[in-house]
Design an enzyme around this catalytic site. Structure first.
Site, short mmCIF file in Angstrom:
data_model
loop_
_atom_site.label_atom_id
_atom_site.label_comp_id
_atom_site.label_asym_id
_atom_site.label_seq_id
_atom_site.Cartn_x
_atom_site.Cartn_y
_atom_site.Cartn_z
N SER A 159 -11.18 -24.36 -49.52
CA SER A 159 -10.96 -24.29 -48.07
C SER A 159 -11.96 -23.30 -47.50
O SER A 159 -12.50 -22.47 -48.24
CB SER A 159 -9.53 -23.79 -47.82
N TYR A 172 -2.53 -18.33 -49.12
CA TYR A 172 -3.31 -19.57 -49.11
C TYR A 172 -4.79 -19.25 -49.32
O TYR A 172 -5.46 -19.84 -50.18
CB TYR A 172 -3.09 -20.33 -47.80
#
Ligand code: NDP
Length: 251
Positions: A159, A172
């Site tokens: 990401s 995350y």
């Protein structure tokens, strides 16, 4: 060095992934579903893994309805799975297919968006477990199957916040940094072998996870998962042979 633009502009031939056996986690919805459909439409036999069986069945049926090769279904809850569950998954793949030519670690969870001061510790552990430790454990049991392939590709999903930390993205972001690390370690350990290992960042994509992170944004401006599949076909197919230890961006 191959660049993301090479991967993005790759136009796979209709049978380019013919005879390749590829395990995809999180294949029941979002990006994993779109990539599974695309892999199958280019000839791959896709083993659909995920948590929610009815979603995997839907992807399975849609692949068959589109004329793709018979897919497999390998339910695995990455939050709950124990050593036996991983072993059983690998054993079932060994019995049915005898090898793996591709492994896409796509499943992931967001956790919560919160400053570190207030981040819930059990949520932190859950995110790190599903996004990193489970990917490590699944890779480990799949390595003997990947070694049986002449040309195997492992792809980890990263990401933007796994490459540049950002406030509130907590576990995350940290888990995606760890995924990048896992990808690099494995790429180094498999150097000179028939296994290549890379990471991919899909970028902002119209999925359930993105909605959870940005509930108020204009979703019409986000990429549809089906438009992002070219770099996945490049990385999981023969075109990326010899490419390892690299980071790719879909957008
Ligand atoms: P979705 O939420 O749409 O899909 C996530 C997938 O992961 C689902 O198929 C889900 O299965 C699966 N999953 C979640 N928890 C588990 C579990 N415990 N066991 C097994 N499978 C599980 O997200 P996206 O498609 O958006 O995300 C795919 C990947 O792309 C993720 O790794 C994400 O971090 C990454 N990413 C996404 C971006 C975006 O903008 N969408 C941007 C950057 C990266 P099910 O729900 O069927 O049970």
């Amino acid at each position: 060095m191959p660049t993301s633009s090479v991967a993005r502009s790759h136009r796979a031939a209709s049978d380019e992934l013919h005879d390749r056996v590829i395990l995809v986690t999180g294949a029941g919805n979002g990006i994993g579903r779109a990539v599974s459909l695309a892999l199958a439409s280019h000839g791959a036999t896709v083993i659909l893994s995920g948590r929610t069986v009815r979603r995997l069945e839907k992807t399975h049926d849609d692949i068959l309805a589109a004329g793709g090769p018979q897919p497999g279904i390998a339910p695995l809850n990455l939050e709950k799975a124990l050593a036996d569950d991983y072993d059983r998954t690998a054993q079932a793949i060994a019995t049915t297919y005898g090898r793996l030519d591709g492994l896409l670690h796509n499943a992931g969870i967001l956790g919560q968006l919160s400053p570190i001061d207030h981040y819930d510790v059990p949520t932190w552990c859950r995110v790190m477990h599903v996004n990193v430790t489970a990917a490590f454990a699944l890779t480990q049991v799949c390595l003997p199957l990947l070694r049986k392939s002449q040309d195997a590709s492992v792809v980890f999903t990263s990401s933007g916040v796994g490459r540049q930390g950002r406030a509130l993205w907590g576990a995350y972001a940290v888990s995606k940094f760890a995924v990048e690390g896992l990808s690099e370690v494995l790429a180094d350990e498999t150097r000179g072998s028939a296994i290549r290992v890379n990471s991919i960042n899909p970028g902002a994509t119209r999925t359930a996870m993105r909605l959870e992170a940005y509930p108020a944004e204009d979703r019409s401006r986000l990429a549809d998962p089906a438009t992002l599949v070219a770099p996945y076909l490049y990385l999981l197919g023969p075109a990326s042979r010899g490419v390892s230890g690299e980071r790719f961006d879909c957008q």
